[in-house]
Design a protein around this motif. Structure first.
Motif, short mmCIF file in Angstrom:
data_model
loop_
_atom_site.label_atom_id
_atom_site.label_comp_id
_atom_site.label_asym_id
_atom_site.label_seq_id
_atom_site.Cartn_x
_atom_site.Cartn_y
_atom_site.Cartn_z
N THR A 75 26.42 -46.03 85.13
CA THR A 75 26.10 -44.61 84.97
C THR A 75 27.10 -43.75 85.72
OG1 THR A 75 23.75 -45.16 84.76
CG2 THR A 75 24.30 -42.87 85.24
N ALA A 76 27.48 -44.19 86.91
CA ALA A 76 28.46 -43.45 87.70
C ALA A 76 29.80 -43.38 86.99
CB ALA A 76 28.63 -44.11 89.07
N VAL A 77 30.24 -44.49 86.41
CA VAL A 77 31.52 -44.51 85.70
C VAL A 77 31.45 -43.65 84.44
CG1 VAL A 77 33.11 -45.99 84.42
CG2 VAL A 77 32.28 -46.71 86.66
N VAL A 78 30.37 -43.76 83.67
CA VAL A 78 30.22 -42.95 82.47
C VAL A 78 30.18 -41.47 82.84
CG1 VAL A 78 28.65 -42.37 80.56
CG2 VAL A 78 29.13 -44.76 81.11
N HIS A 79 29.51 -41.13 83.92
CA HIS A 79 29.45 -39.74 84.40
C HIS A 79 30.86 -39.22 84.68
CE1 HIS A 79 28.64 -36.49 87.34
NE2 HIS A 79 27.54 -36.32 86.64
N SER A 80 31.66 -40.00 85.36
CA SER A 80 33.02 -39.58 85.70
C SER A 80 33.93 -39.54 84.49
CB SER A 80 33.60 -40.51 86.76
OG SER A 80 32.86 -40.38 87.95
N VAL A 81 33.81 -40.52 83.61
CA VAL A 81 34.65 -40.52 82.40
C VAL A 81 34.31 -39.31 81.52
CG1 VAL A 81 35.11 -41.77 80.25
CG2 VAL A 81 35.12 -42.99 82.43
N LEU A 82 33.03 -38.99 81.40
CA LEU A 82 32.66 -37.78 80.64
C LEU A 82 33.22 -36.53 81.30
CD1 LEU A 82 28.97 -38.50 79.58
CD2 LEU A 82 30.97 -38.33 78.10
N PHE A 83 33.23 -36.49 82.63
CA PHE A 83 33.80 -35.35 83.35
C PHE A 83 35.30 -35.23 83.05
CE2 PHE A 83 36.12 -34.07 87.24
CZ PHE A 83 35.76 -32.73 87.26
N TRP A 84 36.02 -36.35 83.13
CA TRP A 84 37.46 -36.31 82.86
C TRP A 84 37.73 -35.93 81.42
CZ3 TRP A 84 37.76 -41.64 85.54
CH2 TRP A 84 37.76 -41.48 86.93
N ALA A 85 36.97 -36.49 80.49
CA ALA A 85 37.17 -36.18 79.06
C ALA A 85 36.87 -34.71 78.79
CB ALA A 85 36.28 -37.07 78.20
N ALA A 86 35.81 -34.19 79.39
CA ALA A 86 35.48 -32.78 79.20
C ALA A 86 36.56 -31.88 79.80
CB ALA A 86 34.12 -32.47 79.82
N ASN A 87 37.14 -32.30 80.91
CA ASN A 87 38.22 -31.51 81.50
C ASN A 87 39.46 -31.52 80.63
OD1 ASN A 87 37.40 -30.19 83.84
ND2 ASN A 87 37.42 -32.08 84.98
N ILE B 120 39.46 -31.78 77.34
CA ILE B 120 39.19 -31.00 76.14
C ILE B 120 38.92 -29.53 76.47
CG2 ILE B 120 37.56 -30.73 74.22
CD1 ILE B 120 37.16 -33.81 74.41
N LEU B 121 38.09 -29.27 77.47
CA LEU B 121 37.65 -27.91 77.74
C LEU B 121 38.27 -27.29 78.99
CD1 LEU B 121 33.86 -28.54 77.08
CD2 LEU B 121 35.51 -27.52 75.52
N THR B 122 39.02 -28.03 79.73
CA THR B 122 39.65 -27.64 80.99
C THR B 122 38.65 -26.95 81.92
OG1 THR B 122 41.64 -27.42 79.68
CG2 THR B 122 41.81 -26.75 81.91
N PRO B 123 38.87 -25.72 82.38
CA PRO B 123 37.93 -25.16 83.36
C PRO B 123 36.62 -24.67 82.74
CG PRO B 123 39.64 -23.57 82.90
CD PRO B 123 39.99 -24.82 82.15
N LEU B 124 36.55 -24.66 81.42
CA LEU B 124 35.33 -24.17 80.78
C LEU B 124 34.14 -25.08 81.06
CD1 LEU B 124 36.81 -23.06 77.35
CD2 LEU B 124 36.32 -21.66 79.35
N VAL B 125 34.39 -26.30 81.52
CA VAL B 125 33.32 -27.21 81.89
C VAL B 125 32.45 -26.58 82.98
CG1 VAL B 125 33.08 -29.25 83.37
CG2 VAL B 125 34.16 -29.44 81.19
N THR C 275 26.30 -29.47 84.99
CA THR C 275 27.45 -29.41 84.08
C THR C 275 27.10 -30.09 82.77
OG1 THR C 275 28.31 -31.44 85.03
CG2 THR C 275 29.14 -29.37 85.96
N LEU C 276 28.04 -30.06 81.83
CA LEU C 276 27.80 -30.63 80.52
C LEU C 276 27.51 -32.13 80.60
CD1 LEU C 276 27.78 -30.10 77.48
CD2 LEU C 276 30.22 -30.56 77.46
N HIS C 277 28.28 -32.85 81.39
CA HIS C 277 28.05 -34.29 81.51
C HIS C 277 26.75 -34.60 82.25
CE1 HIS C 277 30.71 -33.03 84.77
NE2 HIS C 277 30.21 -34.00 85.49
N ASP C 278 26.31 -33.72 83.14
CA ASP C 278 25.00 -33.89 83.78
C ASP C 278 23.88 -33.75 82.74
OD1 ASP C 278 25.91 -34.24 86.39
OD2 ASP C 278 25.94 -32.09 86.78
N LEU C 279 24.03 -32.77 81.87
CA LEU C 279 23.02 -32.55 80.82
C LEU C 279 22.95 -33.75 79.88
CD1 LEU C 279 23.80 -28.81 80.03
CD2 LEU C 279 21.78 -29.69 81.19
#
Length: 156
Positions: A110-122, A124-129, A141-145
């Motif tokens: 879960t920790a790794v998926v959380h971080s990978v989603l964060f990096w992927a969102a950054n 794609i969306l850069t600071p809009l995350v 944040t989006l990955h938390d949701l």
């Protein structure tokens, strides 16, 4: 029942207390910066090993440089965020931790998926995350949701 009274309020869980989210957004940003520095420092000894492996294998080992930083980051996240404290070194320094809304502990995957989603969102969306935190409950944040997690303060 796991209820307690705090300033006249009945609090059933630490995550139900709105004070657990004061300043979390700013703390997350600084924790992220600290964690990037830690991963960068952890990468140095592994880069030396990959360099020496490349010399031994006549250059073939140098292909590992392409996955070195992500591999070090994933191992770091797995062991810290997925560990007992549910926080990376940066998160510990800033007094925050990652919790699941269902109360279960954060495991390594879960920790790794959380971080990978964060990096992927950054990517794609850069600071809009971070804009999602302005409108979501508990400053999630989006990955938390997506994962059903929340970052809260440890001191409250």
């Amino acid at each position: 029942m796991n209820a307690r009274v705090l300033d006249g309020e009945i609090i059933t869980s630490r995550l139900d207390d709105v004070r657990a989210y004061d300043g979390v957004r700013t703390r997350r940003v600084f924790a992220c910066i600290i964690d990037y520095l830690v991963v960068g420092l952890l990468t140095i000894p592994f880069a030396i090993l990959v360099f020496l492996l490349g010399i031994i294998t006549l250059g073939l080992g140098w292909m590992l440089f392409s996955v070195l930083v992500p591999a070090v980051a994933v191992i770091y996240i797995w062991n810290t965020l997925g560990g007992r404290d549910q926080a990376t070194l940066g998160m510990k320094a800033m007094g925050i931790r990652l919790d699941r809304l269902d109360g279960a502990p954060i495991d390594g995957m879960t920790a790794v998926v959380h971080s990978v989603l964060f990096w992927a969102a950054n990517v794609i969306l850069t600071p809009l995350v971070l804009l999602v935190t302005l409108f979501s409950d508990r400053k999630r944040t989006l990955h938390d949701l997506l994962l059903g997690t929340v970052v809260s303060r440890t001191d409250r």
